[in-house]
Motif scaffolding. Structure first.
Motif, short mmCIF file in Angstrom:
data_model
loop_
_atom_site.label_atom_id
_atom_site.label_comp_id
_atom_site.label_asym_id
_atom_site.label_seq_id
_atom_site.Cartn_x
_atom_site.Cartn_y
_atom_site.Cartn_z
N SER A 1 -6.04 1.85 -1.91
CA SER A 1 -6.25 2.94 -0.95
C SER A 1 -5.00 3.82 -0.88
O SER A 1 -3.91 3.42 -1.31
N GLN A 2 -5.18 4.99 -0.31
CA GLN A 2 -4.03 5.90 -0.21
C GLN A 2 -2.92 5.33 0.66
O GLN A 2 -1.74 5.53 0.37
N LEU A 3 -3.27 4.57 1.69
CA LEU A 3 -2.23 3.97 2.54
C LEU A 3 -1.48 2.88 1.79
O LEU A 3 -0.25 2.80 1.87
N GLU A 4 -2.21 2.04 1.04
CA GLU A 4 -1.54 1.01 0.24
C GLU A 4 -0.60 1.66 -0.76
O GLU A 4 0.52 1.20 -0.96
N ARG A 5 -1.07 2.74 -1.41
CA ARG A 5 -0.25 3.43 -2.40
C ARG A 5 0.97 4.06 -1.74
O ARG A 5 2.07 4.06 -2.32
N ALA A 6 0.81 4.59 -0.54
CA ALA A 6 1.94 5.16 0.18
C ALA A 6 3.01 4.10 0.43
O ALA A 6 4.20 4.34 0.24
N PHE A 7 2.59 2.90 0.83
CA PHE A 7 3.55 1.82 1.06
C PHE A 7 4.20 1.38 -0.26
O PHE A 7 5.40 1.11 -0.31
N GLN A 8 3.43 1.34 -1.34
CA GLN A 8 4.00 1.01 -2.64
C GLN A 8 5.07 2.01 -3.05
O GLN A 8 6.14 1.64 -3.55
N LEU A 9 4.77 3.28 -2.85
CA LEU A 9 5.74 4.33 -3.20
C LEU A 9 7.00 4.23 -2.35
O LEU A 9 8.11 4.41 -2.85
N ALA A 10 6.83 3.93 -1.06
CA ALA A 10 7.99 3.80 -0.17
C ALA A 10 8.87 2.64 -0.62
O ALA A 10 10.10 2.74 -0.58
N GLN A 11 8.27 1.56 -1.06
CA GLN A 11 9.03 0.38 -1.49
C GLN A 11 9.63 0.55 -2.88
O GLN A 11 10.56 -0.15 -3.24
N SER A 12 9.09 1.47 -3.66
CA SER A 12 9.51 1.62 -5.06
C SER A 12 10.90 2.20 -5.23
O SER A 12 11.53 2.01 -6.26
N GLY A 13 11.36 2.95 -4.22
CA GLY A 13 12.65 3.62 -4.35
C GLY A 13 12.56 4.97 -5.03
O GLY A 13 13.56 5.66 -5.19
N ARG A 14 11.35 5.37 -5.44
CA ARG A 14 11.18 6.65 -6.12
C ARG A 14 11.00 7.82 -5.16
O ARG A 14 11.09 8.97 -5.56
N CYS A 15 10.73 7.52 -3.90
CA CYS A 15 10.54 8.57 -2.89
C CYS A 15 11.58 8.39 -1.80
O CYS A 15 11.90 7.26 -1.42
N THR A 16 12.11 9.49 -1.31
CA THR A 16 13.14 9.40 -0.27
C THR A 16 12.69 10.00 1.06
O THR A 16 13.39 9.85 2.05
N THR A 17 11.54 10.69 1.04
CA THR A 17 11.01 11.25 2.28
C THR A 17 9.49 11.05 2.30
O THR A 17 8.88 10.83 1.25
N VAL A 18 8.90 11.17 3.48
CA VAL A 18 7.44 11.10 3.60
C VAL A 18 6.80 12.26 2.82
O VAL A 18 5.76 12.09 2.20
N ALA A 19 7.45 13.40 2.81
CA ALA A 19 6.95 14.54 2.04
C ALA A 19 6.88 14.19 0.55
O ALA A 19 5.94 14.57 -0.14
N ILE B 1 6.40 11.19 -0.67
CA ILE B 1 5.27 10.28 -0.81
C ILE B 1 3.96 11.06 -0.85
O ILE B 1 3.11 10.82 -1.72
N LYS B 2 3.81 12.00 0.06
CA LYS B 2 2.58 12.79 0.10
C LYS B 2 2.41 13.62 -1.17
O LYS B 2 1.30 13.73 -1.71
N ARG B 3 3.48 14.18 -1.68
CA ARG B 3 3.42 14.96 -2.92
C ARG B 3 3.00 14.06 -4.08
O ARG B 3 2.13 14.40 -4.88
N LYS B 4 3.61 12.87 -4.16
CA LYS B 4 3.29 11.93 -5.24
C LYS B 4 1.83 11.47 -5.15
O LYS B 4 1.15 11.36 -6.17
N LEU B 5 1.34 11.23 -3.93
CA LEU B 5 -0.07 10.86 -3.77
C LEU B 5 -0.99 11.94 -4.32
O LEU B 5 -1.95 11.65 -5.05
N ARG B 6 -0.69 13.18 -3.99
CA ARG B 6 -1.51 14.29 -4.48
C ARG B 6 -1.45 14.38 -6.01
O ARG B 6 -2.47 14.60 -6.66
N GLU B 7 -0.25 14.17 -6.58
CA GLU B 7 -0.10 14.20 -8.04
C GLU B 7 -0.94 13.11 -8.71
O GLU B 7 -1.42 13.29 -9.82
N GLU B 8 -1.09 11.97 -8.02
CA GLU B 8 -1.85 10.85 -8.57
C GLU B 8 -3.34 10.94 -8.27
O GLU B 8 -4.10 10.04 -8.58
N GLY B 9 -3.76 12.04 -7.63
CA GLY B 9 -5.17 12.25 -7.37
C GLY B 9 -5.67 11.72 -6.03
O GLY B 9 -6.87 11.71 -5.78
N TYR B 10 -4.76 11.26 -5.20
CA TYR B 10 -5.13 10.80 -3.86
C TYR B 10 -5.10 11.97 -2.89
O TYR B 10 -4.40 12.95 -3.10
#
Length: 93
Positions: A31-49, A51-60
């Motif tokens: 789900s998009q929420l699970e993916r958001a948490f994965q991205l937050a834990q990955s170290g690849r995102c530094t802001t919620v913005a 995370i949201k950009r990355k979700l959109r790039e991945e089709g979420y």
């Protein structure tokens, strides 16, 4: 597939390799929420913005990534990930 008689019960024996099983595996998308948490834990995102950009790039969609409680949880995970990897804002300065 072979059928084997064991006692009075019929048992099916599948003779598929791991490769055959993997080729039939269903692509289960988190789900998009699970993916958001994965991205937050990955170290690849530094802001919620980020995370949201990355979700959109991945089709979420990012419509469920809202609210102060969720933002706090995601920010906490990003901060923890940054401190563990040594890439916090103090390290970049």
């Amino acid at each position: 597939m072979q059928a084997k008689l064991r006692g009075r019960k019929m048992q099916l024996a599948f003779e598929e390799t791991d490769e055959q099983l993997r080729s039939r595996a269903v692509d289960v998308r988190v789900s998009q929420l699970e993916r958001a948490f994965q991205l937050a834990q990955s170290g690849r995102c530094t802001t919620v913005a980020d995370i949201k950009r990355k979700l959109r790039e991945e089709g979420y969609q990012d419509d469920q990534v809202e609210g102060p409680l969720l933002f706090g949880q995601l920010n906490s995970l990003m901060k923890k990930s940054a401190s563990q990897s040594g890439t916090g804002s103090a390290q970049r300065a």
